[in-house]
Design a protein around this motif. Structure first.
Motif, mmCIF file in Angstrom:
data_model
loop_
_atom_site.group_PDB
_atom_site.id
_atom_site.type_symbol
_atom_site.label_atom_id
_atom_site.label_comp_id
_atom_site.label_asym_id
_atom_site.label_seq_id
_atom_site.Cartn_x
_atom_site.Cartn_y
_atom_site.Cartn_z
ATOM 1 N N VAL A 195 4.299 4.089 -35.341
ATOM 2 C CA VAL A 195 5.046 3.211 -34.719
ATOM 3 C C VAL A 195 4.560 1.833 -34.712
ATOM 4 O O VAL A 195 3.631 1.571 -34.639
ATOM 5 C CB VAL A 195 5.480 3.818 -33.329
ATOM 6 C CG1 VAL A 195 6.197 2.996 -32.418
ATOM 7 C CG2 VAL A 195 5.514 5.376 -33.090
ATOM 8 N N LYS A 196 5.537 1.101 -35.020
ATOM 9 C CA LYS A 196 5.021 -0.505 -34.835
ATOM 10 C C LYS A 196 5.625 -1.082 -33.517
ATOM 11 O O LYS A 196 6.872 -0.979 -33.274
ATOM 12 C CB LYS A 196 5.803 -1.010 -36.010
ATOM 13 C CG LYS A 196 5.075 -0.803 -37.246
ATOM 14 C CD LYS A 196 5.667 -1.633 -38.413
ATOM 15 C CE LYS A 196 6.800 -0.982 -39.049
ATOM 16 N NZ LYS A 196 6.803 -0.242 -40.480
ATOM 17 N N ALA A 197 4.604 -1.417 -32.908
ATOM 18 C CA ALA A 197 4.995 -2.249 -31.703
ATOM 19 C C ALA A 197 4.829 -3.543 -31.899
ATOM 20 O O ALA A 197 3.660 -4.315 -31.937
ATOM 21 C CB ALA A 197 4.177 -1.627 -30.344
ATOM 22 N N MET A 198 5.872 -4.294 -31.649
ATOM 23 C CA MET A 198 5.923 -5.691 -31.857
ATOM 24 C C MET A 198 6.009 -6.703 -30.574
ATOM 25 O O MET A 198 6.993 -6.334 -29.803
ATOM 26 C CB MET A 198 6.889 -6.397 -32.866
ATOM 27 C CG MET A 198 6.974 -5.336 -34.297
ATOM 28 S SD MET A 198 5.465 -5.741 -35.097
ATOM 29 C CE MET A 198 5.723 -7.527 -35.612
ATOM 30 N N GLY A 199 5.258 -7.374 -30.018
ATOM 31 C CA GLY A 199 5.238 -8.137 -28.999
ATOM 32 C C GLY A 199 6.037 -9.323 -29.266
ATOM 33 O O GLY A 199 5.875 -10.050 -30.047
ATOM 34 N N HIS A 200 7.049 -9.669 -28.078
ATOM 35 C CA HIS A 200 7.870 -11.045 -28.001
ATOM 36 C C HIS A 200 7.677 -11.387 -26.709
ATOM 37 O O HIS A 200 7.275 -10.925 -25.836
ATOM 38 C CB HIS A 200 9.204 -10.738 -28.376
ATOM 39 C CG HIS A 200 9.482 -9.854 -29.611
ATOM 40 N ND1 HIS A 200 9.982 -10.359 -30.921
ATOM 41 C CD2 HIS A 200 9.332 -8.674 -29.900
ATOM 42 C CE1 HIS A 200 10.292 -9.109 -31.710
ATOM 43 N NE2 HIS A 200 9.617 -8.399 -31.242
ATOM 44 N N GLN A 201 8.090 -12.912 -26.618
ATOM 45 C CA GLN A 201 8.137 -13.369 -25.339
ATOM 46 C C GLN A 201 9.599 -13.062 -24.744
ATOM 47 O O GLN A 201 10.478 -13.609 -25.184
ATOM 48 C CB GLN A 201 7.980 -15.033 -25.292
ATOM 49 C CG GLN A 201 6.547 -15.270 -25.535
ATOM 50 C CD GLN A 201 6.321 -16.737 -25.545
ATOM 51 O OE1 GLN A 201 7.110 -17.410 -26.340
ATOM 52 N NE2 GLN A 201 5.473 -17.386 -24.841
ATOM 53 N N TRP A 202 9.904 -12.101 -23.955
ATOM 54 C CA TRP A 202 8.824 -11.387 -23.120
ATOM 55 C C TRP A 202 9.390 -9.871 -23.224
ATOM 56 O O TRP A 202 9.965 -9.528 -22.029
ATOM 57 C CB TRP A 202 8.662 -11.946 -21.590
ATOM 58 C CG TRP A 202 7.990 -13.115 -21.675
ATOM 59 C CD1 TRP A 202 6.549 -13.464 -21.736
ATOM 60 C CD2 TRP A 202 8.461 -14.706 -21.708
ATOM 61 N NE1 TRP A 202 6.346 -14.842 -21.799
ATOM 62 C CE2 TRP A 202 7.608 -15.502 -21.629
ATOM 63 C CE3 TRP A 202 9.811 -15.064 -21.747
ATOM 64 C CZ2 TRP A 202 7.744 -16.801 -21.666
ATOM 65 C CZ3 TRP A 202 10.138 -16.484 -21.886
ATOM 66 C CH2 TRP A 202 8.886 -17.391 -21.799
ATOM 67 N N TYR A 203 9.251 -9.452 -24.185
ATOM 68 C CA TYR A 203 9.583 -7.889 -24.440
ATOM 69 C C TYR A 203 9.049 -7.250 -25.555
ATOM 70 O O TYR A 203 8.253 -7.892 -26.418
ATOM 71 C CB TYR A 203 11.258 -7.751 -24.396
ATOM 72 C CG TYR A 203 11.474 -8.074 -25.900
ATOM 73 C CD1 TYR A 203 11.957 -9.652 -25.873
ATOM 74 C CD2 TYR A 203 11.929 -7.516 -26.947
ATOM 75 C CE1 TYR A 203 12.516 -10.227 -27.077
ATOM 76 C CE2 TYR A 203 12.388 -8.166 -28.075
ATOM 77 C CZ TYR A 203 12.458 -9.663 -28.412
ATOM 78 O OH TYR A 203 13.133 -10.169 -29.279
#
Lengths: 230, 82
Positions: free
Chosen positions: A97-105
């Protein structure tokens, strides 16, 4: 998840977290024993009525209080290093699974078989249903099959983030332009909460992570449903 | 310098465990740092002869010093050759 006035770790939901819990118990017991001994010695020194002014040295006690702490430190170091290497092992994962962080989710991508991707926003406090946890729930959870090794590739699309789930014993920084790999096995079905662990702006405290571990058939049904909705 | 230390050791044998543990710890740290410096595939020291050591890792290689539960040489190869 965490409880009010909680002092210790959350219950372990993965074998690595169990090892961490046991090691923490072991190290803390040693710390308590040494602290009790030192406190007792301090009280005994302070309340003593008779003192000996003529002791100059003693080879025997010097040997004891060199060898004993060295042995204690070795007893702490060996399990610690074992867990350190254990945490770094990636043992033939069943799913990535790829977990990508964004601002803000966070956004999760399951691309092993089909192209499934979705965003995971925090549910605002005014939209919570009764029984849901404030600042911890998200609209879409990261569903994974239980009792399977899962590889998580963590990265970020803008600034530094960190993907952390304490119950699974997992924390990995999301660095823009870099792929970091971590893995876990959810030993029991359940819902496990975590929060972004690297300061990333105004809503850093409001981008939680929810991992839901389910039996494999439920995971297959969920992923088919999510693919249809997309 | 060494003679001074040896003379002091004769009068204070309690210092021997100190030398053993501190010396052993320093030796082990130095050996591990040497191993990291020479055998770590994450950094390129010799740009002419070994420019990108991270590209030389096979799928069954173990590059950490120690594994607890995992035997990387026994991993099945389930991906296509390039």
């Amino acid at each position: 998840m965490a409880h009010p006035s909680q002092l210790g770790f959350q219950d372990a939901a993965s074998p690595v977290m169990e090892e961490l819990l046991h090691f923490h118990d072991h190290a803390l017991m040693i710390v308590f024993l040494i602290s009790t001994l030192v406190l007792y010695i301090i009280v005994a020194m302070v309340t003593a009525k008779v003192t000996n002014k003529y002791i100059i040295d003693s080879q025997e006690i010097e040997i004891v209080w060199t060898v004993l702490p060295a042995v204690i430190l070795t007893l702490i170091a060996l399990p610690s290093l074992r867990i350190l290497y254990l945490m770094d092992e990636i043992n033939d994962p069943h799913l990535t699974v790829k977990a990508m962080g964004h601002q803000w989710y966070w956004s999760y991508e399951y691309t092993d078989y089909e192209n499934l991707g979705f965003d995971s926003y925090m549910i605002p406090t005014q939209d919570l249903s009764p029984g849901q946890f404030r600042l911890l729930e998200t609209d879409h959870r990261m569903v994974v099959p239980m009792e399977s090794p899962i590889r998580v590739l963590v990265s970020a699309e803008d600034v530094l983030h960190s993907w952390a789930v304490p119950a699974l014993g997992v924390k990995m920084d999301g660095v823009p332009g870099r792929l970091n790999q971590t893995a876990f096995i959810a030993s029991r079905p359940g819902v496990f909460y975590g929060q972004c662990s690297e300061i990333c702006g105004a809503n850093h405290s409001f981008m939680p992570i929810v991992v839901e571990a389910v039996p494999l058939e439920h995971f297959e049904n969920w992923s088919s449903l999510m693919l249809e909705d997309a | 310098m060494l003679n001074v230390v040896l003379k002091q050791l004769k009068n204070h044998p309690a210092l021997i465990p100190l030398f053993v543990f501190i010396g052993g710890g320093a030796t082990m740290s130095a050996l591990y740092l040497g191993r990291l410096a020479l055998k770590n595939p994450e950094c390129a020291w010799d740009r002419k002869n070994n420019p990108e050591p991270w590209n030389k890792l096979g799928p069954n290689d173990q590059y950490k010093m120690f594994t607890v539960n995992m035997d990387y040489s026994k991993l099945k190869k389930d991906r296509p050759d390039f």
